[in-house]
Scaffold this active site. Structure first.
Site, PDB file in Angstrom:
ATOM      1  N   TYR A 101      36.383  43.970  34.318  1.00  0.00           N
ATOM      2  CA  TYR A 101      36.432  43.657  35.814  1.00  0.00           C
ATOM      3  C   TYR A 101      36.372  44.899  36.534  1.00  0.00           C
ATOM      4  O   TYR A 101      36.532  45.852  36.357  1.00  0.00           O
ATOM      5  CB  TYR A 101      37.929  43.224  36.278  1.00  0.00           C
ATOM      6  CG  TYR A 101      38.208  43.295  37.708  1.00  0.00           C
ATOM      7  CD1 TYR A 101      37.977  41.961  38.430  1.00  0.00           C
ATOM      8  CD2 TYR A 101      38.409  44.281  38.447  1.00  0.00           C
ATOM      9  CE1 TYR A 101      38.108  41.942  39.943  1.00  0.00           C
ATOM     10  CE2 TYR A 101      38.611  44.289  39.758  1.00  0.00           C
ATOM     11  CZ  TYR A 101      38.373  43.100  40.743  1.00  0.00           C
ATOM     12  OH  TYR A 101      38.654  43.114  41.905  1.00  0.00           O
ATOM     13  N   GLU A 189      33.187  42.186  44.416  1.00  0.00           N
ATOM     14  CA  GLU A 189      33.623  42.183  42.893  1.00  0.00           C
ATOM     15  C   GLU A 189      32.804  41.729  41.737  1.00  0.00           C
ATOM     16  O   GLU A 189      32.091  40.992  42.161  1.00  0.00           O
ATOM     17  CB  GLU A 189      34.794  41.082  43.105  1.00  0.00           C
ATOM     18  CG  GLU A 189      36.048  41.569  42.799  1.00  0.00           C
ATOM     19  CD  GLU A 189      37.099  40.390  42.645  1.00  0.00           C
ATOM     20  OE1 GLU A 189      38.412  40.581  42.995  1.00  0.00           O
ATOM     21  OE2 GLU A 189      36.761  39.288  42.281  1.00  0.00           O
TER      22      GLU A 189
END
Ligand code: GDP
Ligand code: MN
Length: 383
Positions: A101, A189
């Site tokens: 991530y 993101e």
């Protein structure tokens, strides 16, 4: 404003972040052709403005173009997590070795950008923060300098990545920060950033949200922002240059100013009434604004039998009373609906007088006192 996955990936690509080869489609036939042109297994991904599509069935692997077509036909028009699926992204399937991530957002406490990485990718970061907080590393970014290379390396190395993967992930993070900054995002993101079996790093997903207050700096996005508002009346409000909020009661409220609108809601509440919605038009009232605002509430009342009365408050300090009254009446004459109208006209003394003169005899119940106007609206609504 939230962007679609494919829009975010387009921005990533411009900034040199590797993304899978992909094609946006809106028919089964196009999905088949896309799979043919990609020339290997593909993933068919529903494009909606929400995450967690994987779990909800919005992401499926197709072995053949025929299967891509079938999946596309199933997904198009489907309702997924409250959104209708109108577009799909057909992408080359990645062979995943590992998922990590990375994201940039604004830290509420310091008000500064914060870069975040985690070795646990593919899961919502909020969930990781609850269950495995130790796997998350973050670093505040000084917006004067941006995210510097060594800072990115420091941060990414906390995920235990080494060698080429570390170098590659760090440079992707620097580029991600640039996307975040250039588009005035609130959140940017990559989840997951995939490490493929051949050792390539590829952004398999994007989540980008632009700060609405900066949309004026991105006119190409500003144009689409209004169309993306889900609620019909909120969207109509935005089109009219105002803020509409649905509330569920039976008094429709309009005021020129957010504070004014809130005070009205508060007073309605205090008097035992229930606001159905409010429309806040912003300070200066032009004829056009008045017409659009009142017109919107009249249309709302026409389509929603719960609304029993419309309460309009205009506080005229700079707004010319002739324009206010004319706009009001233009809306009333255009949107024909039998609904009681209560108006409170305040502001400069000469303006109050003039507006009341102009609106006399129109059937609108005119008040100078806010409290009396609210009392009347509450009384009508309670009948
Ligand atoms: P989200 O659920 O809306 O966040 O959608 P994502 O695009 O993040 O996809 C969810 C999950 O589907 C990923 O974490 C992956 O595990 C899987 N996935 C997505 N794209 C691919 C792909 O190209 N290949 C493989 N094998 N899995 C994928
Ligand atoms: Mn994702």
């Amino acid at each position: 404003m939230r962007l679609y996955e494919y829009e975010g990936k387009e921005m990533f690509k411009q900034y040199g972040i590797p993304v899978p080869r992909g094609i946006v489609v809106n028919t089964g036939e196009q999905a088949r052709q896309a799979a043919v042109s990609i020339g290997k297994q593909v993933v068919v991904k529903s494009q909606i403005l929400g995450g967690g599509r994987g779990k909800a069935g919005g992401i499926r692997v197709a072995e053949t173009p025929k299967e891509a077509e079938e999946i596309a036909q199933q997904q198009l028009g489907m309702e997924l997590m409250g959104y209708k699926v109108n577009e799909l992204l057909v992408e080359e399937k990645l062979d995943i070795e590992n998922e990590i991530y990375m994201g940039v957002t604004i830290d509420d406490v310091s008000g500064m950008p914060i870069a975040i990485v985690s070795a646990k990718g593919g899961i919502a970061i909020e969930e990781v923060a609850r269950e495995n907080p130790e796997s998350i590393a973050s670093s505040l970014v000084d917006p004067m300098y941006g995210l510097r290379g060594y800072e990115a390396i420091n941060l990414v190395s906390q995920t235990r990545m080494t060698g080429k993967a570390l170098a590659s992930a760090s440079s992707i993070l620097c580029q991600l920060y640039k996307v975040f900054e250039s588009y005035d995002m609130r959140i940017t993101e990559i989840n997951p950033l995939v490490i493929t079996t051949e050792g390539r790093l590829v952004a398999a997903d994007s989540r980008c949200e632009i700060d609405d207050h900066s949309l004026f700096r991105h006119p190409e996005l500003e144009k689409v922002a209004v169309d993306r508002i889900q609620d019909f009346w909120e969207r109509e409000g935005a089109k009219a240059g105002a803020n509409y909020v649905g509330l569920g009661g039976n008094i429709a409220v309009m005021a020129n100013g957010a504070g004014l609108a809130m005070s009205l809601l508060d007073m309605i509440d205090y008097k035992g009434g229930h606001a159905g919605c409010f429309l806040e038009t912003g300070g200066g009232l032009s004829r056009e604004r008045m017409k659009k605002g009142v017109g919107l509430l009249l249309r709302k009342a026409k389509s929603d039998p719960r609304i029993k009365v419309i309460l309009v408050m205009a506080r005229m300090m700079m707004s010319p009373p002739d324009a206010v009254a004319e706009g009001f009446m233009e809306a009333v004459n255009e949107v024909k609906v039998a609904i009681p109208l209560v108006a409170v006209m305040r502001g400069r003394e000469s303006y109050q007088k003039r507006a009341r003169e102009l609106l006399k005899g129109t059937g609108i119940k005119l008040y100078l006192s806010v409290e009396e106007g609210v009392n009347e609206a509450v009384r009508i609504a309670a009948k």
